[in-house]
Scaffold this motif. Sequence first.
Motif, PDB file in Angstrom:
ATOM      1  N   PRO A 192       0.298  -6.723  -1.112  1.00  0.00           N
ATOM      2  CA  PRO A 192       0.438  -7.740  -0.367  1.00  0.00           C
ATOM      3  C   PRO A 192       0.835  -8.971  -1.213  1.00  0.00           C
ATOM      4  O   PRO A 192       1.306 -10.069  -0.549  1.00  0.00           O
ATOM      5  N   LYS A 209       3.330   6.448  -6.383  1.00  0.00           N
ATOM      6  CA  LYS A 209       3.956   5.739  -5.299  1.00  0.00           C
ATOM      7  C   LYS A 209       2.981   4.572  -4.997  1.00  0.00           C
ATOM      8  O   LYS A 209       1.900   4.999  -4.790  1.00  0.00           O
ATOM      9  N   SER A 210       3.548   3.304  -4.814  1.00  0.00           N
ATOM     10  CA  SER A 210       2.484   2.413  -4.452  1.00  0.00           C
ATOM     11  C   SER A 210       3.136   1.973  -3.060  1.00  0.00           C
ATOM     12  O   SER A 210       4.097   1.800  -2.687  1.00  0.00           O
ATOM     13  N   LYS A 211       2.004   1.548  -2.228  1.00  0.00           N
ATOM     14  CA  LYS A 211       2.264   1.004  -1.010  1.00  0.00           C
ATOM     15  C   LYS A 211       2.875  -0.485  -1.442  1.00  0.00           C
ATOM     16  O   LYS A 211       2.737  -0.901  -2.407  1.00  0.00           O
ATOM     17  N   THR A 212       3.465  -1.108  -0.450  1.00  0.00           N
ATOM     18  CA  THR A 212       4.018  -2.549  -0.592  1.00  0.00           C
ATOM     19  C   THR A 212       2.871  -3.306  -0.971  1.00  0.00           C
ATOM     20  O   THR A 212       2.034  -3.498   0.133  1.00  0.00           O
ATOM     21  N   LEU A 252      -6.303   3.468  -4.857  1.00  0.00           N
ATOM     22  CA  LEU A 252      -5.408   4.512  -5.449  1.00  0.00           C
ATOM     23  C   LEU A 252      -3.974   4.631  -4.732  1.00  0.00           C
ATOM     24  O   LEU A 252      -3.061   4.901  -5.357  1.00  0.00           O
ATOM     25  N   ARG A 253      -3.894   3.840  -3.616  1.00  0.00           N
ATOM     26  CA  ARG A 253      -2.658   3.608  -3.100  1.00  0.00           C
ATOM     27  C   ARG A 253      -1.900   2.652  -3.358  1.00  0.00           C
ATOM     28  O   ARG A 253      -0.622   2.471  -3.073  1.00  0.00           O
ATOM     29  N   TYR A 254      -2.254   1.708  -4.462  1.00  0.00           N
ATOM     30  CA  TYR A 254      -1.461   0.805  -5.020  1.00  0.00           C
ATOM     31  C   TYR A 254      -1.081   0.844  -6.461  1.00  0.00           C
ATOM     32  O   TYR A 254      -1.283  -0.064  -7.171  1.00  0.00           O
ATOM     33  N   GLY A 255      -0.707   2.030  -6.684  1.00  0.00           N
ATOM     34  CA  GLY A 255      -0.123   2.277  -8.282  1.00  0.00           C
ATOM     35  C   GLY A 255      -1.097   2.536  -9.271  1.00  0.00           C
ATOM     36  O   GLY A 255      -1.471   1.818 -10.002  1.00  0.00           O
ATOM     37  N   ALA A 256      -1.863   3.612  -8.865  1.00  0.00           N
ATOM     38  CA  ALA A 256      -2.837   4.253  -9.797  1.00  0.00           C
ATOM     39  C   ALA A 256      -2.133   4.953 -10.833  1.00  0.00           C
ATOM     40  O   ALA A 256      -1.753   6.041 -10.402  1.00  0.00           O
ATOM     41  N   GLU A 290       5.568  -2.002  -8.274  1.00  0.00           N
ATOM     42  CA  GLU A 290       4.179  -1.517  -8.404  1.00  0.00           C
ATOM     43  C   GLU A 290       4.083  -0.149  -8.382  1.00  0.00           C
ATOM     44  O   GLU A 290       2.942   0.444  -8.527  1.00  0.00           O
TER      45      GLU A 290
END
Lengths: 589, 589
Positions: free
Chosen positions: B111, B106-109, A522-526, B68
């Motif tokens: 990898p 929002k996405s984390k950066t 969910l933290r990577y662009g859900a 992302e």
Amino acid sequence: MYRTKTCGELRIEHVGQVATLCGWVDSYRDHKGVVFIDLRDRYGITQVVFQADTPTDMQTIARGLRSEDVIQVTGEVLARGAGLENPKLVTGQVEVRGRELTLLNKSKTPPFEPRTQDLPNEELRMQYRYLDLRRPVVQQAIILRHKLAKATRDYFDRHNFLEIETPILGRSTPEGARDYLVPSRVHEGSFYALPQSPQLYKQILMVAGYDRYFQIARCFRDEDLRADRQPEFTQIDVEMAFVKQDDILSTIDGLMAHLLKELRGEELPLPLPRLTHREVMEKYGSDKPDLRFGMELICLKEIAENCGFSVFKNTIANGNRVRGIVAPGAAEKYSRKQIDELTEFVKQYGAQGLAFFRVKEEGLDSPIAKFFSAEDQQKLIAKLGARAGDLIFCVADTAKVSSAALGALRNRLAKELALYDPKEMKIAWVVDFPMFQWDEDEQRWVAEHHPFCQPHEEDIDILETDPGKVRAQSYDLVCNGYEAASGSVRIHDPAVQQRIFSMMGIQPEEAELRFGFLLEALRYGAPPHAGVALGLDRWSMMFSGTDNIRDVIAFPKNQKASDLLTGAPAPVDTKQLRDLRIKVDVPVK
Amino acid sequence: MYRTKTCGELRIEHVGQVATLCGWVDSYRDHKGVVFIDLRDRYGITQVVFQADTPTDMQTIARGLRSEDVIQVTGEVLARGAGLENPKLVTGQVEVRGRELTLLNKSKTPPFEPRTQDLPNEELRMQYRYLDLRRPVVQQAIILRHKLAKATRDYFDRHNFLEIETPILGRSTPEGARDYLVPSRVHEGSFYALPQSPQLYKQILMVAGYDRYFQIARCFRDEDLRADRQPEFTQIDVEMAFVKQDDILSTIDGLMAHLLKELRGEELPLPLPRLTHREVMEKYGSDKPDLRFGMELICLKEIAENCGFSVFKNTIANGNRVRGIVAPGAAEKYSRKQIDELTEFVKQYGAQGLAFFRVKEEGLDSPIAKFFSAEDQQKLIAKLGARAGDLIFCVADTAKVSSAALGALRNRLAKELALYDPKEMKIAWVVDFPMFQWDEDEQRWVAEHHPFCQPHEEDIDILETDPGKVRAQSYDLVCNGYEAASGSVRIHDPAVQQRIFSMMGIQPEEAELRFGFLLEALRYGAPPHAGVALGLDRWSMMFSGTDNIRDVIAFPKNQKASDLLTGAPAPVDTKQLRDLRIKVDVPVK
């Protein structure tokens, strides 16, 4: 090919042609030297005749034919004589005069015949499942199930959905007390788990950008068999991104209309009714109401709180409910003894008792009628909309118990009074389920649907302060008293997800341990997403008009039979267990 | 809906319309106060522009966007200025001028980014599978797999086949050393087994009268992972009754033509070539020949038996084979060192050595050329059809070893010499497999395909007297060097089945124990039947032109990663094991 036509294909226009048929001997009859065979395959039955002038060797074979022998016959298609047609068969205007006959396989005498009306016990049917599967009613249900799955796939494909396979061998999540576990030979001491649903995978697919997913997916629950439940079952699994609740509902509305049209030739008016959870609990006492008939629960608070019957009066005074239903025309259909049985029936749902009134022209007839003034009796009749000849039932109890008892009684009475057409399908949505339920045993709030379900936007502020009032963006599709689909808008914001876990008393570390892969995803662009799952087994049963799940599954599990066909688990040999190298240092009970 | 159009939908004709798009930020660029976003979803990429006159709060959001992030944008569709079109995008003639912008998540950066050309290691890709699944090449393969399955179902449905689900939880047959076993909680001490194929169920369905069955079925093998093999895999499973081998072959021919047409727009000439097992072993040294190129194995017996090279001469004298292949134009492409590597390569297949000759205008150039007279050299060149500049390889060994070595060498050389178009698909049947193989270890005949396979009618007489010569009615569909389907006509006569078991040294009691349910079913009216199974994973790979099975399966297993996404098995807690009550009194190694 062994055949040129099936046994359901020949019509009057084929007369004069030569056809080769294959199939099973459904029945045989030797009449004055003429042998009549009803030849059967899954397409139908055709009558084959061997005249008295048939060559001797062929006659010998023909006369030796018995039920379920497999034969190949070639012969001319003839019109049956006037008065000899069989209107019950689509091929009933013709017959095939046998010119060549090959016995493809002799059958042992079957323990029961597919055309029998007098079915043997279920265990025998399961043991000889290949004979049971030859019965036309089962064949029609299996064919319908194929059509149901095909029409479902056509619909989703046409609407740009992708069918994506998710794993059967997955990972056990710690809550899965009822997962089937699969020890791995290759990874010593490790186990796969069979999925109870592809829920987490489909959410990951949304995060991965596959914005319209569906799958007809096999799911598993390590539970006891029931009449309508199997340890493995099939669901039509759906998930969409960038949608709201309404989009899911209208997508499934469209599916239902497509299925009714394709399978029954019926037009389904859309949109399907959307009832709130509060509304159906009030009106039908159930979150999966059978809508084929009325008989709604009616609140009798105003009459009860002022009447002379102390049970009713006290119930209201204690903040509880008095509600009633009217069984139309049932006053004389239920004897006192039968009503006593109904009283026992509602007690199973926690009710203390069941009040009843026979409605007469002159008022109410009941052991407790004396506690109601003439005016109260008329008020009661008016409020309930009852008429002379009807039978009134009332339950005075908590909201929960009165709903459960009257909801169940309503279904039972409607069935006994034949208030609906059993082939009709009445479909509606139930929406706005409560987000949480208070678990008395565990003394904590638990998710009504599941913890990934999005609360109503306007209820998010009261999440922590008044959780019992929080409505979830979740929905069930109900049909004929069954929950036939269930779904929700999912949480796509990790912060909201964390608050829900907190509400349920799941600490952040525990949440990471149990659902870490999802929280991380969910933290990577859900994207915002929502989904639903429909029970294919249940829909197959409803479209086929059967109550028996074994009619719609080719190889069902069976409690007693334990061969491959019926798939009960069996002990395995020690070598196989040794190969598994299961590290069990647990004393086995 | 959150959007009115997808990111792959806008064209020049939409200019002037207002559109709302949702998707992931594929790339961003801030150029003189103007923010350019490439917005991506599974349908494509659309350029979104936030001009310098955008309101400040929206500009702040736009400038903060990173790879992302998930956004929703509304704006007018504009034509890009002359010279600013992007011909690589189908939407490249237009852009959307952002008027409203919502940051949905929002996405984390990440990898790694989905558009990267520089892929990270596989473990990282599996750990972040949702990011890996966003890569266009994987999305295209997953979409193609959906289309492949859909087109397959359409084809079979149109031809009156029924898709019938068979159980995942079945019964272990004693031979299944590699079955996954599933302990049941409900039936203490009992186990289900996961199916390696629905073989027995589909035969039962034929006995039950469902004469045209197919299923896209999940199957399981408890084996180690390989680059192209997963412990769970999917096959297109087919069975038909009242048919002969030709009927299956032409049914699958039709499927292949349908798939090539639907997925590639290509016409496939039918019937597909049908080559005998004997023929392909002779010509290609393999029962799954790659037919995209020639380079056939050529028998050199006549030259070898009279030449001066004793290795060749003795090989023939011992009843073995000398065969050669010609690598066209390869004489100068392979150094002596590279040829030494090829020699090591064929040794893996049991060959003692690898003879080679460079073909010159004037004759052969080779360390062993001196053993061949000028006349023999010319005969060799003529027999092999070689030309100056070619490179000849010969293997002198048993039929088995020379086939294996030259077959493998042929594939390797063709790949290294780029003799074929890697996107082409060359499909053919291999038929008439031998029924039995002699198992040296067990000193008995074993079934080449499986023991339910029907021998050729004309070979039934020599079943016991010359089993090595008995041909089975079995067939493989080969494509580009892979076995992509396999099937056979099944035995429907219990007496023939018994003879096959005897040949394999399986006693009647043992046969009853292992296959009793099938043998019993065959006694109750089994029709002649035949079937085939096609590997969906393999066909997905071939249609997608990928060698990596992880491109065509959404959630593949991975050797190292062990989270839910990649589905490696994991240890479970003691309580779960105790619940299982597995009766293991076996000391665990």
